[in-house]
Structure formats: C-alpha cells, structure tokens
Design a protein around this motif. Structure first.
Motif, PDB file in Angstrom:
ATOM      1  N   THR A  34       1.557  -5.839  -5.586  1.00 53.10           N
ATOM      2  CA  THR A  34       0.976  -4.648  -4.967  1.00 53.10           C
ATOM      3  C   THR A  34       1.351  -4.585  -3.491  1.00 53.10           C
ATOM      4  N   SER A  35       1.167  -3.425  -2.905  1.00 55.68           N
ATOM      5  CA  SER A  35       1.496  -3.230  -1.478  1.00 55.68           C
ATOM      6  C   SER A  35       0.616  -4.051  -0.550  1.00 55.68           C
ATOM      7  N   PHE A  79       6.452  -4.528 -12.729  1.00 58.76           N
ATOM      8  CA  PHE A  79       5.541  -3.605 -12.067  1.00 58.76           C
ATOM      9  C   PHE A  79       4.571  -2.943 -13.043  1.00 58.76           C
ATOM     10  N   SER A  92      -0.033   5.472 -14.500  1.00 58.09           N
ATOM     11  CA  SER A  92       0.376   5.639 -13.108  1.00 58.09           C
ATOM     12  C   SER A  92       0.674   4.248 -12.547  1.00 58.09           C
ATOM     13  N   ILE A  94       1.065   3.725  -9.160  1.00 58.74           N
ATOM     14  CA  ILE A  94       0.897   3.916  -7.722  1.00 58.74           C
ATOM     15  C   ILE A  94       0.493   2.626  -7.004  1.00 58.74           C
ATOM     16  N   ALA A  96       1.679  -0.318  -7.634  1.00 62.02           N
ATOM     17  CA  ALA A  96       2.837  -1.212  -7.533  1.00 62.02           C
ATOM     18  C   ALA A  96       3.521  -1.027  -6.180  1.00 62.02           C
ATOM     19  N   ALA A  97       3.868  -2.126  -5.556  1.00 64.21           N
ATOM     20  CA  ALA A  97       4.557  -2.074  -4.262  1.00 64.21           C
ATOM     21  C   ALA A  97       5.957  -1.496  -4.443  1.00 64.21           C
ATOM     22  N   PRO A  98       6.408  -0.675  -3.485  1.00 62.49           N
ATOM     23  CA  PRO A  98       7.792  -0.197  -3.543  1.00 62.49           C
ATOM     24  C   PRO A  98       8.750  -1.371  -3.304  1.00 62.49           C
ATOM     25  N   PRO A  99       9.994  -1.253  -3.737  1.00 60.04           N
ATOM     26  CA  PRO A  99      10.950  -2.357  -3.608  1.00 60.04           C
ATOM     27  C   PRO A  99      11.063  -2.947  -2.200  1.00 60.04           C
ATOM     28  N   ALA A 100      10.988  -2.124  -1.166  1.00 62.97           N
ATOM     29  CA  ALA A 100      11.117  -2.637   0.204  1.00 62.97           C
ATOM     30  C   ALA A 100      10.028  -3.658   0.534  1.00 62.97           C
ATOM     31  N   ALA A 102       8.041  -5.144  -2.197  1.00 67.30           N
ATOM     32  CA  ALA A 102       7.932  -6.070  -3.329  1.00 67.30           C
ATOM     33  C   ALA A 102       9.028  -7.129  -3.368  1.00 67.30           C
ATOM     34  N   GLY A 127      13.853  -5.442 -10.613  1.00 68.47           N
ATOM     35  CA  GLY A 127      14.208  -4.056 -10.869  1.00 68.47           C
ATOM     36  C   GLY A 127      15.197  -3.821 -11.997  1.00 68.47           C
TER      37      GLY A 127
END
Length: 150
Positions: A34-35, A79, A92, A94, A96-100, A102, A127
């Motif tokens: 997560t973020s 994710f 959803s 939402i 999940a952390a974005p790749p930058a 994660a 990914g």
C-alpha cells in the motif's frame, strides 16, 4: 502490507513460459503493498515471516520456522491482495501503491527477507504477468497484515 504465506513443498513462477524463480521446501509469499507502507512495516513483517513457526517438528507440531528448517522463500508481488470489494462487482485497487512507491518497497522487502533468512530468495518480476505453480504443504496458508500488528 498484506501477505498471503503458503507453506510449500515446491513452488515456481513463470513469465512467458520461462522460470523466473522456483524453490523446494519453504514459503511462497504473495505481497500486496500500500501507499502508506513504511520500512518499519517491512522490517516487522520480514522478521515475523522468517520466525513464524509453521513447519512441523519431530512430534508433528507446527513448531519450526522457515529459518529453522533452512527453507526457501519465493516472493511474488500481487496488488490484487488489496482489492476492495465493498461496492459493486468490480474490485477497486485504489489501496495498492503505484509502481513509483511500490517497486522500491518491494525491493526493500526482498533485501530484508534475505537479510533475516541469511540467504538469497527467489522472486517474480514486479508488474509482470506471471503464472504461479505450487504444492501447498498441509495445506498451510496464513494471512498477515502489517497494519494489524498492534
């Protein structure tokens, strides 16, 4: 950070029909990041995983850790463990952390697990479209969330 930990007699991950990582006896770990995950979450969860007593001792009791049995770890980013299914029929992701965010945390998790286990671990590719095969021993499957540690 959410993990699904499975005790396995063997596991492998393939990408485009090529083996990216495989292990014999040990743990297959699916990891959702997560973020708001931190390095403290990673340290705690890595220690917990490596020391978790889910392998049988001589009396058949789950009393030994992956470290105790000199087992292996296969870590795969996933994710979809963070799916929110409260509304509608389409999950959803939402949380999940974005790749930058994660990817560096995933790499830190690899490093921390290797440090705790005192050996290299096998991994998938962040990914990627992966196919995972395993033989779940027991079956033993544990869900672990670093936010539920208190």
């Amino acid at each position: 950070m959410r993990l699904v930990i499975q005790r396995v007699s063997e596991a492998a991950v393939r990408i485009k029909n090529k083996v990216a990582g495989q292990i014999e006896t040990g743990l297959l770990i699916l990891a959702g990041i997560t973020s708001d995950d931190t390095e403290e979450d990673i340290r705690w969860i890595s220690r917990k995983v490596v020391q978790m007593r889910i392998f049988s001792d001589a009396e058949g009791k789950m009393n030994r850790s992956v470290q105790d049995i000199d087992g292996n770890i296969l870590l795969i980013s996933q994710f979809t463990l963070l799916a929110n299914t409260k509304k509608g029929n389409r999950p959803s992701f939402i949380e999940a952390a974005p790749p930058a965010i994660a990817i560096p945390l995933y790499e830190k998790l690899i490093s921390e697990l290797e440090s705790e286990l005192d050996k290299k671990i096998a991994t998938g590719v962040f990914g990627a479209d992966m196919q995972v095969s395993l033989i779940n021993d027991g079956p033993v499957t544990i869900y672990l969330d670093s936010k539920n540690r208190v």
